[in-house]
Design an enzyme around this catalytic site. Structure first.
Site, PDB file in Angstrom:
ATOM      1  N   HIS A 122       0.856  -1.390  -0.119  1.00  0.00           N
ATOM      2  CA  HIS A 122       0.063   0.019   0.039  1.00  0.00           C
ATOM      3  C   HIS A 122       0.796   1.177  -0.025  1.00  0.00           C
ATOM      4  CE1 HIS A 122      -3.022   2.969   1.520  1.00  0.00           C
ATOM      5  NE2 HIS A 122      -3.740   1.908   1.200  1.00  0.00           N
ATOM      6  N   ASP A 200       2.714  -4.063   8.211  1.00  0.00           N
ATOM      7  CA  ASP A 200       1.478  -3.472   7.932  1.00  0.00           C
ATOM      8  C   ASP A 200       0.549  -4.766   8.155  1.00  0.00           C
ATOM      9  OD1 ASP A 200      -0.682  -2.236   7.124  1.00  0.00           O
ATOM     10  OD2 ASP A 200       0.434  -1.674   5.055  1.00  0.00           O
ATOM     11  N   GLN A 203      -4.665  -5.294   6.947  1.00  0.00           N
ATOM     12  CA  GLN A 203      -5.640  -6.176   6.467  1.00  0.00           C
ATOM     13  C   GLN A 203      -5.479  -7.589   7.204  1.00  0.00           C
ATOM     14  OE1 GLN A 203      -7.851  -5.468   4.112  1.00  0.00           O
ATOM     15  NE2 GLN A 203      -7.020  -3.426   3.767  1.00  0.00           N
ATOM     16  N   LYS A 226     -10.770  -0.829  10.361  1.00  0.00           N
ATOM     17  CA  LYS A 226     -10.784  -2.130   9.661  1.00  0.00           C
ATOM     18  C   LYS A 226     -11.218  -3.389  10.331  1.00  0.00           C
ATOM     19  CE  LYS A 226      -7.526  -0.329   6.207  1.00  0.00           C
ATOM     20  NZ  LYS A 226      -8.645   0.180   4.987  1.00  0.00           N
ATOM     21  N   CYS A 366      -4.627   2.449  -3.657  1.00  0.00           N
ATOM     22  CA  CYS A 366      -3.286   3.125  -3.426  1.00  0.00           C
ATOM     23  C   CYS A 366      -2.093   1.932  -3.288  1.00  0.00           C
ATOM     24  CB  CYS A 366      -3.523   3.284  -1.608  1.00  0.00           C
ATOM     25  SG  CYS A 366      -4.920   4.652  -1.377  1.00  0.00           S
TER      26      CYS A 366
END
Length: 408
Positions: A122, A200, A203, A226, A366
């Site tokens: 991302h 990261d 997700q 999220k 993104c």
């Protein structure tokens, strides 16, 4: 098996009727919807606890501070951090990654050093490292995908062994392809080659059991919105042995020990990393989001996403004018599917689906380097979560057939 109807009932927004149609929300990779428990928690904070944290001895400030620290303890337990001092509240995963780039990155990465990323990152996990590389004279190296559209681990091994790698910054799961990266192996290889690792987790946090102690990562970043939580609250995990090595990101109120006319000393972690009035109501809402997720069970959530993904893929592969990106099965991936309808722009696909009440994402997500690698300017993305079911997938597939009719 999840009781989807019962779960749906907890989400007021799912009763919406866009364009007079039942809402089918397939944009969960962008943000999840919020259960009543989270919505009411944020309202309750303002009704019962609202005051600035730490700064006053009065009743409301004490309650507000206790709520904020309860959230920190809740996150600590949720990701199995060793100490609550390692849990830093930010606005989102983007701020968490920038935090490390501007503090640890600018302090430790120098001329000729290497930062390793993947081509599927991302922008939030690319731009901060471009800044560090430009300021410090470091190099960025990208690891690509294999024939199955998964991270090429052999290429990663070659890259990490070439020397001078100071940091590996990699997504746990892709927001475009849904692939789950082998972060445990990535962390082990990186540490053996003297590199720190930032993960990261934007997700992966909604659907996977995260154990930062077991992973051994140095930094882990994610967003509350999220994972059913409020917007504006994020988390940065900093490994305990690095806390003293990371300088403050922002300076101002609450993060100090003493301030003199010409210098200041800082409070211990995590306060030294949280300047100013924090998003206390967001943190309080995050407690309820964690409780809701744990009530369902992360293993159940991932299993449900993968079952929907497998079902959707089995339908989509039968449509000859749909081009799929990523692995053609649901193994080791989250509930994200990216595709294009041949000869139809992704924005047109999303707009037509919206007329049927179906919310999907279109664009580069993104991830422009990944789009160029795939040879497309954009894709359509459908992403599933706990309140989605197979009947919605059927409606989505029917909607794609309607798209084709519009452009025949």
């Amino acid at each position: 098996m999840l009781d989807i109807l019962k779960i749906k009932d907890d989400f007021p927004i799912l009763k919406s009727s866009p364009h007079g149609k039942k809402l089918i929300y397939f944009d969960n990779a962008a943000t999840t919807q919020k259960p009543t428990q989270v919505v009411e928690a944020v309202a309750d904070y303002y009704k019962k606890y609202n005051a600035n944290v730490y700064r006053s001895p009065h009743y409301l400030s004490t309650l507000s501070t206790e709520s904020y620290e309860e959230a920190r303890e809740s996150v600590k337990r949720f990701i199995n951090a060793k100490t609550s001092e390692s849990i830093v509240f930010t606005r989102n995963a983007t701020e968490s990654i920038n935090f490390i780039a501007y503090t640890w990155g600018l302090k430790h990465i120098g001329e000729g050093d290497v930062i390793v990323l993947t081509i599927a990152e991302h922008h939030s996990n690319i731009l901060p490292w471009q800044m560090v590389a430009e300021k410090k004279g470091a190099k960025l190296k990208y690891v690509h995908l294999d024939e199955d559209s998964r991270l090429d681990l052999d290429e990663f091994k070659r890259t990490i062994s070439e020397g001078h790698v100071k940091l590996v910054a990699v997504q746990h799961a892709s927001n475009v392809l849904g692939i789950i990266n082998p972060v445990d192996e990535i962390i082990d290889l990186s540490h053996r080659n003297g590199a720190k690792v930032l993960i990261d987790g934007a997700q992966s946090i909604p659907n996977m059991k995260i154990d930062v102690e077991k992973l051994g990562c140095d930094f882990y970043a994610f967003s509350g919105h999220k994972m059913l939580g409020p917007m504006g609250i994020g988390v940065l995990y900093i490994k305990e042995d690095l806390l003293d090595d990371v300088p403050p990101f922002l300076s101002g109120g609450e993060m100090i020990d003493e301030v003199f006319e010409d210098h200041s000393t800082f409070a211990p972690s995590p306060l030294k990393f949280e300047a100013g009035t924090p998003n206390v109501e967001g943190a309080y809402g995050l407690i309820k989001a964690i409780e809701y997720i744990e009530g369902i069970g992360l293993d159940n959530i991932l299993k449900h996403e993968q079952e929907l993904t497998e079902y959707a893929l089995s339908k989509l592969v039968e449509i000859d004018y749909v081009k799929l990106y990523g692995p053609k099965n649901a193994e080791n991936r989250t509930g994200i599917i990216s595709f294009n309808v041949l000869n139809v722009h992704p924005h047109d696909v999303a707009t037509i689906l919206d007329q049927d009440g179906i919310a999907v994402r279109s664009g580069h997500h993104c991830c422009q380097p990944l789009m160029r690698y795939l040879g497309v300017p954009a894709t359509v993305r459908a992403s599933f979560y706990i309140y989605n079911d197979k009947s919605e997938v059927d409606a989505f597939v029917d909607g794609l057939k309607d798209v084709r009719k519009w452009f025949r």
